[in-house]
Write a protein that holds these residues in place. Structure first.
Motif, PDB file in Angstrom:
ATOM      1  N   LEU A  36       0.826  -1.208   0.000  1.00 43.21           N
ATOM      2  CA  LEU A  36       0.000   0.000   0.000  1.00 43.21           C
ATOM      3  C   LEU A  36       0.860   1.258   0.000  1.00 43.21           C
ATOM      4  CD1 LEU A  36      -2.918  -0.885   2.461  1.00 43.21           C
ATOM      5  CD2 LEU A  36      -2.805  -1.147  -0.020  1.00 43.21           C
ATOM      6  N   THR A  37       1.969   1.219   0.733  1.00 42.42           N
ATOM      7  CA  THR A  37       2.871   2.368   0.766  1.00 42.42           C
ATOM      8  C   THR A  37       3.398   2.688  -0.630  1.00 42.42           C
ATOM      9  OG1 THR A  37       3.514   1.946   3.046  1.00 42.42           O
ATOM     10  CG2 THR A  37       5.042   3.228   1.723  1.00 42.42           C
ATOM     11  N   GLN A  38       3.750   1.660  -1.382  1.00 44.21           N
ATOM     12  CA  GLN A  38       4.239   1.877  -2.744  1.00 44.21           C
ATOM     13  C   GLN A  38       3.173   2.547  -3.598  1.00 44.21           C
ATOM     14  OE1 GLN A  38       7.278   1.624  -3.891  1.00 44.21           O
ATOM     15  NE2 GLN A  38       6.602   2.331  -5.917  1.00 44.21           N
ATOM     16  N   ARG A  39       1.930   2.107  -3.463  1.00 45.73           N
ATOM     17  CA  ARG A  39       0.852   2.693  -4.260  1.00 45.73           C
ATOM     18  C   ARG A  39       0.573   4.142  -3.828  1.00 45.73           C
ATOM     19  NH1 ARG A  39      -0.429   2.122  -8.701  1.00 45.73           N
ATOM     20  NH2 ARG A  39      -2.692   1.930  -8.627  1.00 45.73           N
ATOM     21  N   VAL A  40       0.651   4.423  -2.526  1.00 49.46           N
ATOM     22  CA  VAL A  40       0.498   5.800  -2.052  1.00 49.46           C
ATOM     23  C   VAL A  40       1.564   6.687  -2.690  1.00 49.46           C
ATOM     24  CG1 VAL A  40       0.732   7.328  -0.043  1.00 49.46           C
ATOM     25  CG2 VAL A  40      -0.658   5.264   0.122  1.00 49.46           C
ATOM     26  N   LYS A  41       2.802   6.223  -2.686  1.00 46.57           N
ATOM     27  CA  LYS A  41       3.918   6.998  -3.239  1.00 46.57           C
ATOM     28  C   LYS A  41       3.711   7.260  -4.738  1.00 46.57           C
ATOM     29  CE  LYS A  41       7.988   5.390  -1.802  1.00 46.57           C
ATOM     30  NZ  LYS A  41       8.968   4.368  -1.346  1.00 46.57           N
ATOM     31  N   GLU A  42       3.183   6.258  -5.442  1.00 51.59           N
ATOM     32  CA  GLU A  42       2.901   6.438  -6.866  1.00 51.59           C
ATOM     33  C   GLU A  42       1.828   7.501  -7.070  1.00 51.59           C
ATOM     34  OE1 GLU A  42       1.973   2.462  -8.065  1.00 51.59           O
ATOM     35  OE2 GLU A  42       4.052   1.784  -7.924  1.00 51.59           O
ATOM     36  N   GLY A  43       0.839   7.516  -6.192  1.00 49.98           N
ATOM     37  CA  GLY A  43      -0.210   8.535  -6.281  1.00 49.98           C
ATOM     38  C   GLY A  43       0.327   9.932  -6.022  1.00 49.98           C
ATOM     39  N   ILE A  44       1.215  10.050  -5.053  1.00 52.23           N
ATOM     40  CA  ILE A  44       1.836  11.350  -4.745  1.00 52.23           C
ATOM     41  C   ILE A  44       2.644  11.842  -5.940  1.00 52.23           C
ATOM     42  CG2 ILE A  44       3.573  12.491  -3.306  1.00 52.23           C
ATOM     43  CD1 ILE A  44       2.602  10.619  -1.005  1.00 52.23           C
ATOM     44  N   TYR A  45       3.459  10.945  -6.532  1.00 54.92           N
ATOM     45  CA  TYR A  45       4.237  11.320  -7.723  1.00 54.92           C
ATOM     46  C   TYR A  45       3.309  11.767  -8.858  1.00 54.92           C
ATOM     47  CZ  TYR A  45       9.019   9.925  -6.463  1.00 54.92           C
ATOM     48  OH  TYR A  45      10.277   9.863  -5.921  1.00 54.92           O
ATOM     49  N   ALA A  46       2.236  11.014  -9.073  1.00 53.99           N
ATOM     50  CA  ALA A  46       1.325  11.324 -10.179  1.00 53.99           C
ATOM     51  C   ALA A  46       0.669  12.689 -10.006  1.00 53.99           C
ATOM     52  CB  ALA A  46       0.254  10.235 -10.289  1.00 53.99           C
ATOM     53  N   ALA A  47       0.485  13.109  -8.761  1.00 50.02           N
ATOM     54  CA  ALA A  47      -0.203  14.378  -8.484  1.00 50.02           C
ATOM     55  C   ALA A  47       0.757  15.536  -8.244  1.00 50.02           C
ATOM     56  CB  ALA A  47      -1.125  14.196  -7.276  1.00 50.02           C
ATOM     57  N   GLY A  48       2.060  15.325  -8.479  1.00 56.05           N
ATOM     58  CA  GLY A  48       2.992  16.436  -8.438  1.00 56.05           C
ATOM     59  C   GLY A  48       3.780  16.606  -7.161  1.00 56.05           C
ATOM     60  N   GLY A  49       3.837  15.588  -6.321  1.00 58.50           N
ATOM     61  CA  GLY A  49       4.625  15.665  -5.095  1.00 58.50           C
ATOM     62  C   GLY A  49       5.783  14.687  -5.114  1.00 58.50           C
ATOM     63  N   THR A  50       6.617  14.782  -4.106  1.00 62.44           N
ATOM     64  CA  THR A  50       7.729  13.841  -3.935  1.00 62.44           C
ATOM     65  C   THR A  50       7.560  13.140  -2.592  1.00 62.44           C
ATOM     66  OG1 THR A  50       9.246  15.160  -5.254  1.00 62.44           O
ATOM     67  CG2 THR A  50      10.226  13.591  -3.700  1.00 62.44           C
ATOM     68  N   PRO A  51       7.319  11.822  -2.582  1.00 61.12           N
ATOM     69  CA  PRO A  51       7.118  11.096  -1.319  1.00 61.12           C
ATOM     70  C   PRO A  51       8.439  10.742  -0.652  1.00 61.12           C
ATOM     71  CG  PRO A  51       6.842   9.593  -3.168  1.00 61.12           C
ATOM     72  CD  PRO A  51       7.100  10.954  -3.756  1.00 61.12           C
ATOM     73  N   VAL A  52       8.455  10.836   0.666  1.00 59.83           N
ATOM     74  CA  VAL A  52       9.570  10.346   1.474  1.00 59.83           C
ATOM     75  C   VAL A  52       8.986   9.451   2.559  1.00 59.83           C
ATOM     76  CG1 VAL A  52      11.197  12.200   1.005  1.00 59.83           C
ATOM     77  CG2 VAL A  52       9.528  12.503   2.818  1.00 59.83           C
ATOM     78  N   GLU A  53       9.513   8.265   2.685  1.00 62.09           N
ATOM     79  CA  GLU A  53       8.897   7.229   3.519  1.00 62.09           C
ATOM     80  C   GLU A  53       9.673   7.011   4.811  1.00 62.09           C
ATOM     81  OE1 GLU A  53       8.169   2.372   3.345  1.00 62.09           O
ATOM     82  OE2 GLU A  53       8.702   3.476   1.514  1.00 62.09           O
ATOM     83  N   PHE A  54       8.947   6.796   5.903  1.00 63.13           N
ATOM     84  CA  PHE A  54       9.567   6.311   7.133  1.00 63.13           C
ATOM     85  C   PHE A  54       8.598   5.402   7.865  1.00 63.13           C
ATOM     86  CE2 PHE A  54       7.617  10.359   8.486  1.00 63.13           C
ATOM     87  CZ  PHE A  54       6.978  10.018   9.674  1.00 63.13           C
ATOM     88  N   GLY A  55       9.137   4.602   8.768  1.00 63.48           N
ATOM     89  CA  GLY A  55       8.320   3.620   9.484  1.00 63.48           C
ATOM     90  C   GLY A  55       8.181   3.950  10.957  1.00 63.48           C
ATOM     91  N   THR A  56       7.218   3.295  11.578  1.00 58.44           N
ATOM     92  CA  THR A  56       7.055   3.373  13.029  1.00 58.44           C
ATOM     93  C   THR A  56       6.625   2.000  13.529  1.00 58.44           C
ATOM     94  OG1 THR A  56       6.010   4.581  14.854  1.00 58.44           O
ATOM     95  CG2 THR A  56       4.638   4.136  12.937  1.00 58.44           C
ATOM     96  N   ILE A  57       6.545   1.848  14.844  1.00 53.33           N
ATOM     97  CA  ILE A  57       6.185   0.547  15.406  1.00 53.33           C
ATOM     98  C   ILE A  57       4.697   0.264  15.225  1.00 53.33           C
ATOM     99  CG2 ILE A  57       8.062   0.561  17.080  1.00 53.33           C
ATOM    100  CD1 ILE A  57       5.970   1.391  19.213  1.00 53.33           C
ATOM    101  N   GLY A  58       4.351  -1.013  15.291  1.00 54.28           N
ATOM    102  CA  GLY A  58       2.954  -1.425  15.200  1.00 54.28           C
ATOM    103  C   GLY A  58       2.775  -2.750  15.905  1.00 54.28           C
ATOM    104  N   ALA A  59       2.508  -2.693  17.201  1.00 52.14           N
ATOM    105  CA  ALA A  59       2.372  -3.919  18.001  1.00 52.14           C
ATOM    106  C   ALA A  59       0.983  -4.526  17.835  1.00 52.14           C
ATOM    107  CB  ALA A  59       2.643  -3.611  19.472  1.00 52.14           C
ATOM    108  N   CYS A  60       0.902  -5.842  17.912  1.00 46.54           N
ATOM    109  CA  CYS A  60      -0.363  -6.575  17.748  1.00 46.54           C
ATOM    110  C   CYS A  60      -0.968  -6.886  19.102  1.00 46.54           C
ATOM    111  CB  CYS A  60      -0.124  -7.869  16.973  1.00 46.54           C
ATOM    112  SG  CYS A  60      -1.623  -8.861  16.756  1.00 46.54           S
ATOM    113  N   ASP A  61      -2.160  -6.358  19.365  1.00 46.46           N
ATOM    114  CA  ASP A  61      -2.855  -6.636  20.624  1.00 46.46           C
ATOM    115  C   ASP A  61      -3.079  -8.129  20.831  1.00 46.46           C
ATOM    116  OD1 ASP A  61      -3.309  -3.820  20.136  1.00 46.46           O
ATOM    117  OD2 ASP A  61      -4.845  -3.898  21.683  1.00 46.46           O
ATOM    118  N   GLY A  62      -3.411  -8.830  19.738  1.00 47.49           N
ATOM    119  CA  GLY A  62      -3.707 -10.251  19.866  1.00 47.49           C
ATOM    120  C   GLY A  62      -2.515 -11.057  20.335  1.00 47.49           C
ATOM    121  N   VAL A  63      -1.334 -10.734  19.808  1.00 46.79           N
ATOM    122  CA  VAL A  63      -0.120 -11.438  20.220  1.00 46.79           C
ATOM    123  C   VAL A  63       0.264 -11.036  21.644  1.00 46.79           C
ATOM    124  CG1 VAL A  63       2.335 -11.756  19.717  1.00 46.79           C
ATOM    125  CG2 VAL A  63       0.689 -11.666  17.835  1.00 46.79           C
TER     126      VAL A  63
END
Length: 558
Positions: free
Chosen positions: A54-81
């Motif tokens: 999904l991140t790749q597709r978001v970045k493609e959308g940003i490029y298509a609309a005239g922006g430059t995407p820069v990506e970074f990550g954050t944590i995402g813990a699973c409640d179930g685990v």
């Protein structure tokens, strides 16, 4: 052009351009708005496994609309685990860590817009909190729910679908001899057939739905299954949408207003959303600068009937909800009691967004004059046990347990309660009290998910009431009250209850009372010493606000 241009123009900022160019960015890319794409992709949490694509597709959308995407990550813990062990202490505090991550990365690099990608319980509100702190043009993209498992025969929800939450419930059934080990193993292997957030209306899907209801994500996007191709096109369209917001200078605080939050509370009640939405919407209100307290939340919530019978408060799943029309349709059904003129991430009003939608299944999404329950989805209780409020979910409580009176059975922790329940210490008619599990006491306000699920599986869900200063999962059903405030560690009345005290929980009256003189009791009981903690839990215990305010860590001068 935006904030990034302030540190990218002229010879004095050549060092910054050089750093970007060393990563392969071109001169032309650096002349466009730099849009942050923050995602919590990992391979631990199944709700987040799809976020790389999904991140790749978001970045493609940003490029298509005239922006430059820069990506970074954050944590995402699973409640179930993390459920029912020490790990659960870290889940709610992680919300604030995620907000800190986003704030720090955005401000350190002076970025111009933001797309946040997450799916699960504390990750979604954490990202929204961080976005509110920096107040940029923002679009939220969720990863989507898993497809549900199928089980027609012996389905405890009454339909043909099951989800992850049935597994713990089945543990109680297995211990009672109601199902065989072979049947239990089948459920484990078939309840969650794909990646995605859990298929029922737990906190994960609740918060994705409420983000859409506030106008932060594209119409109809919240309930699209993780494995559907539509999920990929939504990601691209979200990249385009953020550029539209940047060009119009529409920021997240223009979208997340008091009206938008009140709309979300009403939608939450109508869909039978998670009790954790109370914590998260109160925290979101704080960061948005919106005046909202827990009792106003309760009053608004109880004014809206329950219209969507999704697991655990009915037989349907997010797949059914999506196929019926999702959030746009429920908002259309509620349009007479919502304020729909506010701006959304489409650049249009919510009224414009939902104008042409049609309800495709009125068994799944009911109308206001044909509700599942006339009572609201979330109730805020008050009484001498909880003078600062407590939270429950009327839509998930059996009719016969809406008023419950019984003697207290005291446990000093979730672990102790689980041991007692599995040893068959708890009897029908008792009120199980689990204390020392609040934001400070836990610390981290752990979920009492497993306690309630095991009781339901033992067919005690309507015969026992559980009250706690901890919280519950959005997937819980039965008779339960959480978020009791003040918590035990804050010298709340719950700290002074004894075995045998008569406690009355009246959901429709909105009360939780004990036949106890608490002022006198305080002179009779020596409270349990708090367990020392270290690391981030030490900082959380030291700084966290009460659950009745949203269990946030203050980020503003008072």
């Amino acid at each position: 052009m935006g904030r990034s241009s302030d540190i990218l123009k002229g010879p004095e900022w050549a060092n910054v351009r050089a750093l970007y160019k060393s990563s392969g960015f071109t001169e032309e890319e650096l002349k466009k708005p730099l849009i942050a794409v923050a995602n919590s992709y990992n391979t631990v949490c199944p709700g987040h496994a799809v976020l790389k694509q999904l991140t790749q597709r978001v970045k493609e959308g940003i490029y298509a609309a005239g922006g430059t995407p820069v990506e970074f990550g954050t944590i995402g813990a699973c409640d179930g685990v993390a459920m029912s062990h020490k790990g659960m202490q870290y889940i709610l505090p992680a919300r604030e860590m995620i907000a800190d991550d986003i704030e720090a990365m955005i401000e350190a690099h002076r970025l111009d817009g933001l797309v946040i990608l997450g799916s699960c319980d504390k990750i979604v509100p954490g990202m929204i909190l961080g976005a509110l702190r920096v107040n940029l043009p923002t679009v939220f993209v969720n990863g989507g729910p898993t497809l549900p498992g199928r089980m027609k025969e012996g389905n405890p929800y009454g339909g043909e679908y099951i989800d992850h939450s049935i597994i713990q419930q089945s543990e109680g059934a297995l211990s009672q001899g109601s199902i065989t080990q072979e049947e239990f193993d089948w459920i484990e292997n078939n309840a969650v057939p794909t990646i995605g957030s859990c298929a029922m209306l737990g906190t994960a899907n609740t918060m994705c739905c409420l983000a859409e209801a506030m106008g932060l994500s594209l119409p109809g996007s919240a309930a699209v299954p993780a494995v559907y191709s539509r999920r990929q096109s939504i990601a691209f369209e979200s990249g385009v949408a953020v550029m539209n917001l940047v060009n119009k200078n529409i920021c997240i605080k223009d979208i997340v207003t008091k009206d938008a939050i009140i709309n979300a509370i009403k939608v939450n009640s109508a869909i039978g959303g998670s009790t954790n939405a109370v914590l998260h919407l109160l925290a979101i209100s704080y960061e948005a600068g919106v005046d909202l307290d827990i009792f106003e939340f309760g009053k608004v919530s109880m004014s809206v009937p329950h219209l969507v019978p999704m697991i655990p408060a009915g037989q349907y799943t997010l797949l059914d909800f999506y196929e019926a029309g999702g959030i746009p349709v429920i908002m259309k059904e509620l349009s007479s009691i919502l304020k729909l003129g506010g701006i959304t991430c489409t650049g249009k009003s919510m009224e414009d967004n939902i104008r042409s939608v049609k309800n495709k299944n009125r068994d799944v999404i009911r109308s206001l004059d044909h509700p599942v329950h006339t009572r609201g989805g979330i109730a805020v209780l008050k009484g001498n046990v909880a003078p600062d409020g407590a939270v429950t979910k009327p839509s998930a409580i059996p009719e016969q347990a809406l008023k419950f009176c019984g003697p207290a059975k005291i446990y000093e922790s979730e672990h102790e309660a689980l041991e007692g329940i599995r040893a068959h210490q708890v009897q029908a008619g008792e009120v199980v009290v689990i204390r020392n599990e609040g934001p400070k006491g836990g610390p981290g306000m752990p979920e009492m998910y497993k306690v309630m699920k095991v009781l339901v599986g033992m067919k005690l869900g309507s015969k026992v009431c559980v009250i706690t200063d901890g919280r519950f999962s959005g997937s819980n059903n039965g008779c339960f009250v959480g978020h009791i405030c003040p918590e035990a560690l804050d010298d709340g009345p719950i700290a002074y209850l004894k075995n045998g005290d008569m406690i009355t929980v009246d959901i429709l009256k909105g009360t939780v009372e004990a036949d106890v003189d608490f002022e006198q009791r305080k002179h009779e009981i020596v409270r349990k010493e708090k367990t020392p903690v270290q690391g981030c839990l030490y900082q959380y215990r030291k700084n966290v606000a009460t659950a009745s305010k949203g269990a946030y860590i203050a980020t503003k001068e008072s």
